[in-house]
Design a protein around this motif. Structure first.
Motif, PDB file in Angstrom:
ATOM      1  N   ASP A  97       0.832  -1.206   0.000  1.00 13.62           N
ATOM      2  CA  ASP A  97       0.000   0.000   0.000  1.00 13.62           C
ATOM      3  C   ASP A  97       0.863   1.251   0.000  1.00 13.62           C
ATOM      4  O   ASP A  97       0.529   2.260  -0.633  1.00 13.62           O
ATOM      5  N   GLU A  98       1.985   1.192   0.701  1.00 16.66           N
ATOM      6  CA  GLU A  98       2.885   2.347   0.766  1.00 16.66           C
ATOM      7  C   GLU A  98       3.483   2.647  -0.606  1.00 16.66           C
ATOM      8  O   GLU A  98       3.621   3.811  -0.981  1.00 16.66           O
ATOM      9  N   TRP A 100       2.107   2.060  -3.529  1.00 19.25           N
ATOM     10  CA  TRP A 100       1.053   2.695  -4.321  1.00 19.25           C
ATOM     11  C   TRP A 100       0.844   4.152  -3.902  1.00 19.25           C
ATOM     12  O   TRP A 100       0.721   5.047  -4.734  1.00 19.25           O
ATOM     13  N   SER A 101       0.815   4.377  -2.601  1.00 15.17           N
ATOM     14  CA  SER A 101       0.610   5.735  -2.095  1.00 15.17           C
ATOM     15  C   SER A 101       1.757   6.656  -2.500  1.00 15.17           C
ATOM     16  O   SER A 101       1.532   7.800  -2.910  1.00 15.17           O
ATOM     17  N   ASN A 102       2.986   6.152  -2.419  1.00 21.88           N
ATOM     18  CA  ASN A 102       4.153   6.958  -2.782  1.00 21.88           C
ATOM     19  C   ASN A 102       4.112   7.368  -4.246  1.00 21.88           C
ATOM     20  O   ASN A 102       4.432   8.517  -4.593  1.00 21.88           O
ATOM     21  N   GLU A 105       1.381  10.080  -4.733  1.00 19.85           N
ATOM     22  CA  GLU A 105       1.780  11.371  -4.158  1.00 19.85           C
ATOM     23  C   GLU A 105       2.799  12.077  -5.044  1.00 19.85           C
ATOM     24  O   GLU A 105       2.682  13.277  -5.313  1.00 19.85           O
ATOM     25  N   SER A 152      -0.188   5.687 -11.833  1.00 22.55           N
ATOM     26  CA  SER A 152      -0.188   7.068 -11.332  1.00 22.55           C
ATOM     27  C   SER A 152      -0.082   8.069 -12.481  1.00 22.55           C
ATOM     28  O   SER A 152      -0.720   9.129 -12.467  1.00 22.55           O
TER      29      SER A 152
END
Length: 257
Positions: A97-98, A100-102, A105, A152
């Protein structure tokens, strides 16, 4: 194109190396006053006004916008170049999840926030240009290498088109530029990492990526300056009827129009 941008203020995020530096240098040669950002100031001398800031942090975009408007009184050109493929390869099971989040962002929200902070100034002038630097991988994702990065940037493409539709009547043009394989420190590091993990040479790793893409008619990586020349045209008055477009500059990598 010399002095075609005289009097213009241009922001280039991630503008101290690679494609960003080439864009910043080219816009300066075209006459613009250029502002560049990066997380940290590099050791070598920078020819442009520099603002340090980590654009994965929500408050940074507003801070950068306020400094530009205080220092120069306006902004005319916004180049959202900050971005990178920071996640491990290997497919869905390797991505946390981190990860994907990175990716979201850095590659989407950094541009969204910078634009949100500076668009009011562009609208007030009834004139301005935003270029979001995307990637060919957004429409040709390589699951072994770029799954979350591609996703992204695909979101960035959709956002670019929507923003262009919203702002066109207010004098602001918005386009995307999608480089393919460009000879930057990040790309060379990416290829070297594949080579090391596979126990193969750099050239063999480059060839393996070409094979994944399917074809590369020009048979080489692009140069950052080639991307910069395209961006220079798109922000100039010569491109004043172009908005909502996504320009691929990839050596013919995808066998589609």
């Amino acid at each position: 194109m010399e002095n075609l941008l005289k009097g213009k203020i241009a922001l280039v995020t991630g503008g101290t190396k690679g494609i960003g530096k080439a864009i910043a240098d080219k816009l300066a040669r075209d006459g613009a006053q250029v502002v560049v950002t990066a997380r940290t100031k590099p050791d070598e001398e920078i020819a442009h006004y520099f603002i340090a800031g980590d654009l994965t942090k929500p408050q940074t975009a507003q801070f950068i916008a306020e400094e530009i408007l205080e220092k120069f009184g306006k902004v005319d050109i916004v180049i959202n170049n900050a971005g990178a493929n920071t996640s491990p390869g290997g497919g869905y099971s390797t991505l946390s999840d981190e990860d994907w989040s990175n990716e979201i962002e850095l590659n989407l929200m950094s541009a969204v926030r910078v634009n949100k902070a500076l668009i009011p100034s562009l609208i007030s002038q009834n004139e301005g240009v935003i270029i979001n630097i995307s990637t060919g991988a957004a429409v040709q994702p390589l699951w072994k290498m770029t799954m979350s990065y591609s996703a992204s940037k695909a979101a960035l493409n959709a956002y670019t088109k929507a923003l262009a539709s919203e702002l066109g009547s207010q004098g602001v043009r918005v386009n995307a530029v999608s480089p393919g394989m460009v000879k930057t420190p990040l790309m060379e590091s990416f290829i070297a990492d594949i080579a090391e993990k596979g126990g193969i040479s750099f050239d063999a790793a480059f060839k393996s990526i070409k094979n994944e893409i399917g074809d590369l008619p020009l048979s080489r990586m692009g140069e950052p300056e080639e991307v910069a020349s395209l961006v220079s045209f798109l922000v100039s008055p010569e491109a004043k009827y172009i908005t909502g477009a996504n320009y691929r500059i990839d050596g013919g990598a995808m066998a589609i129009l």
